[in-house]
Write a protein that holds these residues in place. Sequence first.
Motif, short mmCIF file in Angstrom:
data_model
loop_
_atom_site.label_atom_id
_atom_site.label_comp_id
_atom_site.label_asym_id
_atom_site.label_seq_id
_atom_site.Cartn_x
_atom_site.Cartn_y
_atom_site.Cartn_z
N PRO A 14 0.83 -1.21 0.00
CA PRO A 14 0.00 0.00 0.00
C PRO A 14 0.86 1.25 0.00
O PRO A 14 1.99 1.24 0.51
N ALA A 15 0.37 2.32 -0.58
CA ALA A 15 1.08 3.60 -0.57
C ALA A 15 1.24 4.06 0.88
O ALA A 15 0.32 3.94 1.69
N LEU A 16 2.41 4.57 1.21
CA LEU A 16 2.69 5.01 2.58
C LEU A 16 2.41 6.50 2.78
O LEU A 16 2.72 7.05 3.83
N GLY A 17 1.86 7.14 1.77
CA GLY A 17 1.58 8.57 1.86
C GLY A 17 0.56 9.00 0.82
O GLY A 17 -0.10 8.15 0.21
N PRO A 18 0.46 10.29 0.60
CA PRO A 18 -0.53 10.83 -0.35
C PRO A 18 -0.07 10.75 -1.80
O PRO A 18 0.20 11.76 -2.44
#
Length: 128
Positions: A14-18
């Motif tokens: 999963p993406a760890l940020g925006p």
Amino acid sequence: MADFKTVFTKDAAPALGPYSQAIATSSTIYCSGQIPCTPEGEILSQPTSSISQMTEQCIKNLSAVLEAAGSSISKVVKVNVFLTSMDNFVEMNGVYEKFFTHKPARSCVAVYQLPKGVPVEIECIALA
């Protein structure tokens, strides 16, 4: 209306940020950097995981993102590898060359630090 779409797959970390896992245009897929994190969110780290295992996880994540975008590892044209130590260069290359047999253009740089304290991150650009 934008001429691109965001790419998300549950089959990669999963993406760890925006940010998106990738942005797909009609001709090109721009993949965000992938760290050695499983789709379930488990960070692979030393000493329990080797640089080889972590590099493989990064590339598996890229492969899943590319497939979700309608592309594949075989369509990668540019790769950027980030290592926190060039001492890991040979071991990373040993895994890298098994996946990128078509030898896309590549940069490999040493950086001071990467997210979550991992020693390797890999990003790429591929044809759609």
